[in-house]
Scaffold this motif. Structure first.
Motif, short mmCIF file in Angstrom:
data_model
loop_
_atom_site.label_atom_id
_atom_site.label_comp_id
_atom_site.label_asym_id
_atom_site.label_seq_id
_atom_site.Cartn_x
_atom_site.Cartn_y
_atom_site.Cartn_z
N SER A 1 -14.60 -11.87 -6.50
CA SER A 1 -15.33 -12.67 -5.52
C SER A 1 -14.85 -12.44 -4.09
CB SER A 1 -15.21 -14.16 -5.86
OG SER A 1 -13.85 -14.58 -5.80
N GLU A 2 -13.66 -11.88 -3.94
CA GLU A 2 -13.11 -11.68 -2.59
C GLU A 2 -13.27 -10.24 -2.10
OE1 GLU A 2 -9.42 -13.44 -1.56
OE2 GLU A 2 -9.62 -15.08 -2.98
N LYS B 1 -13.34 -12.86 7.38
CA LYS B 1 -13.13 -12.99 5.93
C LYS B 1 -11.65 -13.13 5.62
CE LYS B 1 -14.75 -12.13 1.53
NZ LYS B 1 -15.43 -11.19 0.68
N SER B 2 -11.38 -13.74 4.47
CA SER B 2 -10.02 -13.85 3.97
C SER B 2 -9.92 -13.20 2.60
CB SER B 2 -9.59 -15.32 3.88
OG SER B 2 -8.33 -15.44 3.26
N PHE B 3 -8.86 -12.43 2.37
CA PHE B 3 -8.60 -11.78 1.09
C PHE B 3 -7.22 -12.22 0.61
CE2 PHE B 3 -10.93 -8.96 3.94
CZ PHE B 3 -12.06 -8.64 3.22
N CYS B 4 -7.10 -12.54 -0.65
CA CYS B 4 -5.78 -12.92 -1.17
C CYS B 4 -5.64 -12.47 -2.62
CB CYS B 4 -5.58 -14.43 -1.06
SG CYS B 4 -3.85 -14.92 -1.32
N SER C 1 -15.16 -7.11 -0.60
CA SER C 1 -16.31 -6.86 0.27
C SER C 1 -16.74 -5.41 0.15
CB SER C 1 -15.98 -7.18 1.73
OG SER C 1 -15.81 -8.56 1.92
N THR D 1 -9.60 -4.51 -8.67
CA THR D 1 -10.27 -5.80 -8.72
C THR D 1 -10.42 -6.25 -10.16
OG1 THR D 1 -12.17 -7.07 -7.89
CG2 THR D 1 -12.63 -4.87 -8.76
N ASP E 1 -12.66 -13.05 -11.63
CA ASP E 1 -11.97 -14.25 -11.17
C ASP E 1 -11.35 -15.00 -12.35
OD1 ASP E 1 -13.60 -13.40 -8.97
OD2 ASP E 1 -13.30 -15.38 -8.10
N LEU F 1 -7.05 -7.89 -6.66
CA LEU F 1 -7.87 -8.84 -5.90
C LEU F 1 -9.02 -9.33 -6.77
CD1 LEU F 1 -8.10 -9.89 -2.87
CD2 LEU F 1 -9.93 -8.18 -2.63
N GLN G 1 -2.00 -12.12 1.56
CA GLN G 1 -3.27 -12.58 2.13
C GLN G 1 -3.51 -11.89 3.47
OE1 GLN G 1 -3.55 -16.78 3.18
NE2 GLN G 1 -5.78 -16.76 2.97
#
Length: 412
Positions: free
Chosen positions: A247-248, A99-102, A250, A149, A152, A244, A93
């Protein structure tokens, strides 16, 4: 069906990881690099800049790659790096001020790349592919994952959520005010659940790291030819990736800056633009596009809004709908004479997440004659183009997160 595999990462000890991990080598200016190397004996930059030890910075080619391998061995010998004893997935993470990415660091399949399960959206340069393949062959490791990516997925999300409630193996902050956390997934049931969940995903999309993934595939082909006992299960048949959820991810746009108007005056240039665009002069008011097929432009001390005349433009496929492609086919190539947008020195790309002020300041400086801005490409546009076996123009997307080097290292 996407194949992911746990692996035994080589990684820094918990007490040193904040000092060891680094940004990508290309980000550092010479002054920044010298400072890091001089004051931090643990930084991974010592590994990938091996000439510093001998006060010699211009080492290149295979000699440099071999010295990289030697510095890497020294980090292992000094127990700065240790290899995990059992294969694992790694939940990573990154938390920025906004923003947060995990996601999950894993080994992904070269076969999936060849079978179009792992898909790319940008072209690659053969020279860079071969250079990085040679780097991998000589060093024997990869320290920066490819960013992939995926749609989800509730199962994967639930596993990530479970581990985030536990104490992280790594938890540290960097001077750019980002926080970094890493959890180790070595439980056999959780590994099986993750592996099974990805088998139900049809496609993984490369978000960042096209050259790294292609070079890894080239190396796998070479090592397979050299190995008379090749089975397809060797570590070189996989490459390290950071997976990833969509939705996360960018995605930001690149601005375009042009050094000359191809012999046209600003007035003549505006007349040429009138064929495909409705033009509004905004004077000193900055215009930020709010819809696709709208562009901002700064020319001769004034901002303009450009609206594509859709009745005169022929939409033929997913690529033709892309704003970066529209700008190329209606302006850059026919009016400004820029055919090779990857290599032509007349065009410069810049990513700026601020209020667009650079569109004005870089032109006012006299370095450029005109600048263009547009909306970011969406993940759905990217997938539509990729699924149609098309490639985007260079510098269409600036994608985050940008990953640190040497959080986990993959050996082959």
């Amino acid at each position: 069906m996407a194949i992911v595999k746990p692996f035994k990462a080589v990684r820094a000890t918990r007490d040193k990881v904040a000092m060891v991990s680094s940004k990508s080598y290309e980000i550092y200016t010479p002054a920044m690099l010298d400072s890091k190397l001089a004051f931090n004996p643990y930084t991974f930059l010592h590994v990938i800049n091996p000439g510093y030890k001998y006060h010699k910075q211009d080492i290149s080619g295979e000699l440099r790659f071999k010295l990289v391998h030697n510095r890497y061995l020294e980090f292992k010998e000094n127990e700065i790096f240790k290899q995990d004893k059992v294969p694992a997935f790694y939940i990573y993470q990154k938390i920025t001020p906004t923003k947060s990415f995990c996601g999950i660091i894993s080994a992904t399949s070269v076969a999936d790349y060849h079978n179009n399960v792992i898909k790319k959206h940008e072209g690659t340069l053969k020279q860079r592919e071969l250079l990085f393949e040679n780097y991998l062959k000589n060093t024997g490791f990869n320290a920066e994952p490819v960013l992939l990516t995926y749609p989800d997925n509730a199962v994967i999300a639930s596993i990530i959520k479970k581990y985030k409630q536990q104490r992280a193996e790594y938890e540290f902050s960097t001077t750019d005010k980002d926080s970094h956390l890493l959890w180790i997934v070595d439980d056999e049931l959780d590994i099986k659940e993750i592996t099974t969940a990805f088998k139900e995903i049809d496609t993984l999309y490369i978000a960042d790291g096209h050259h790294r993934s292609t070079s890894s595939c080239l190396l796998a082909e070479r090592l397979a030819e050299e190995n008379p006992n090749h089975t397809g299960n060797e570590d070189y048949n996989f490459f390290m990736s950071y997976l990833l959820p969509e939705s996360e991810l960018s995605i930001y746009e690149f601005n375009r800056f042009i050094k000359d108007l191809n012999g046209l005056s600003p007035h003549e240039f505006l007349i040429e633009l009138d064929t495909f665009f409705r033009i509004e002069n905004r004077n000193q008011e900055f215009y930020k596009p709010k819809e696709k097929h709208h562009f901002s432009m700064y020319l001769d001390g004034e901002f303009y809004a450009l609206y594509l005349r859709k009745s005169l433009y022929n939409f033929t496929d997913a690529l033709s709908k892309l704003d970066a492609q529209i700008l190329y086919t209606t302006v850059l190539k026919p009016i400004l004479g820029i055919d090779d947008i990857r290599n032509d020195s007349k065009i410069v790309y810049s990513q700026d997440k601020s209020d667009g002020l650079e569109l004005k300041t870089k032109v006012d400086s006299g370095l450029f004659k005109v600048s263009f801005g547009m909306l970011p490409t969406s993940i759905n546009e990217l997938k539509e183009i990729v699924d149609a076996d098309l490639l985007m123009p260079p510098k269409t997307t600036y994608i985050e997160p940008k990953l640190r080097s040497a959080l986990t290292i993959y050996e082959f």
